[in-house]
Write an enzyme that holds these catalytic residues in place. Structure first.
Site: not given
Ligand code: NHR
Ligand code: GAR
Length: 223
Positions: A112, A141
């Site tokens: 990522n 990162s």
């Molecule tokens: N999944 C895992 N298990 N581990 C990681 O390190 C992940 C992952 C999925 C995505 C990207 C991440 C980023 O770079 C990523 C890393 C989405 C959210 C989030 O809160 C947080 C971090 C990242 C991506 N998403 C909300 C949710 O409830 C929805 C937000 C929206 O749709 O606007 O999934 O930051």
């Protein structure tokens, strides 16, 4: 000596796909020994889907609302990705948290790029939070994806100084310009056999990576 076959990449996006495009360009230019096997978005309206197709890349949407549960959605994404036989899965502006089963399936094979200097500012709205905190240094990162959100081993970080009066949009644009350099570079290290996942951690040039590699994009940064 014959060159090894190109590393096959499957890229997961939710939006614009500028990181996807920068990786595809590095592949097409043979800057890295890799090819983008497919692009998958979790939204049918992700602009990056059309951008991928314009580059001649197979691109598919797998929409959560079309599935009965998160598990069913993730199984459909896995099926789509695996039909492209990727060596590596690349999250590039993918905005949906992935469950443990999904992460386990691609353990050590999924990266990522996150717009902060991890472990600072895991999660969303990183630029806004860095500005609100009065930080003078910010960055991005590249890390391996583990079950812990934004918590997997960090391989490479780019740092820059926050300019006085800089707003969220300006900062985001400068961070993205770094991302477009650092993400292809990291993938190139894997394609060249320099970076690997061993013993549940990242190894670079035959040594366990104990701290991220960092690069300053505008002179020495101190924090
Ligand atoms: N999944 C895992 N298990 N581990 C990681 O390190 C992940 C992952 C999925 C995505 C990207 C991440 C980023 O770079 C990523 C890393 C989405 C959210 C989030 O809160 C947080 C971090 C990242 C991506 N998403 C909300 C949710 O409830 C929805 C937000 C929206 O749709 O606007 O999934 O930051
Ligand atoms: C990138 O800046 C990436 O760091 C960030 O979204 C942007 C995607 O741009 N990722 C996240 O915020 C993940 N939560 P792109 O679609 O043009 O590559």
């Amino acid at each position: 000596m014959t060159a090894p076959p190109p590393l096959r990449l499957a890229i997961l996006i939710s939006g614009r796909g500028s990181n996807m495009a920068s990786i595809a360009r590095a592949c097409a230019a043979h800057t890295i020994n890799a090819q983008v096997a497919c692009v998958v978005a979790d939204r049918a309206d992700a602009a990056g889907l059309e951008a991928a197709r314009a580059l001649g890349i197979d691109a598919f949407a797998v929409v959560a609302a079309d599935h009965a549960s998160r598990a069913a959605f993730e199984a459909a994404v896995v099926a789509r990705l695996d039909s492209c036989t990727p060596d590596l899965v690349i999250l590039a502006g993918f905005m949906r948290i992935l469950g443990d089963g999904f992460v386990a399936h691609y353990r050590g094979r999924m990266l990522n790029i996150h717009p902060s200097l991890l472990p600072k500012y895991k999660g969303l709205h990183t630029h806004r939070r860095a500005l609100a905190a009065g930080d003078t240094v910010h960055g991005c990162s590249v890390h391996y994806v583990t079950e812990e959100l934004d918590g997997g081993p960090v391989v490479l970080q780019g740092r820059l100084r926050i300019a006085s009066g800089e707003d969220e949009q300006q900062l985001s644009a400068r961070i993205q310009a770094m991302e477009h350099i650092l993400y292809p570079r990291t993938i190139g290290w894997i394609a060249a056999g320099r970076l690997a996942w061993r013993d549940d951690g990242a190894w670079l040039d035959g040594q366990p990576l104990t701290a991220p590699i960092t690069e300053d994009f505008d002179g020495p940064a101190t924090d």
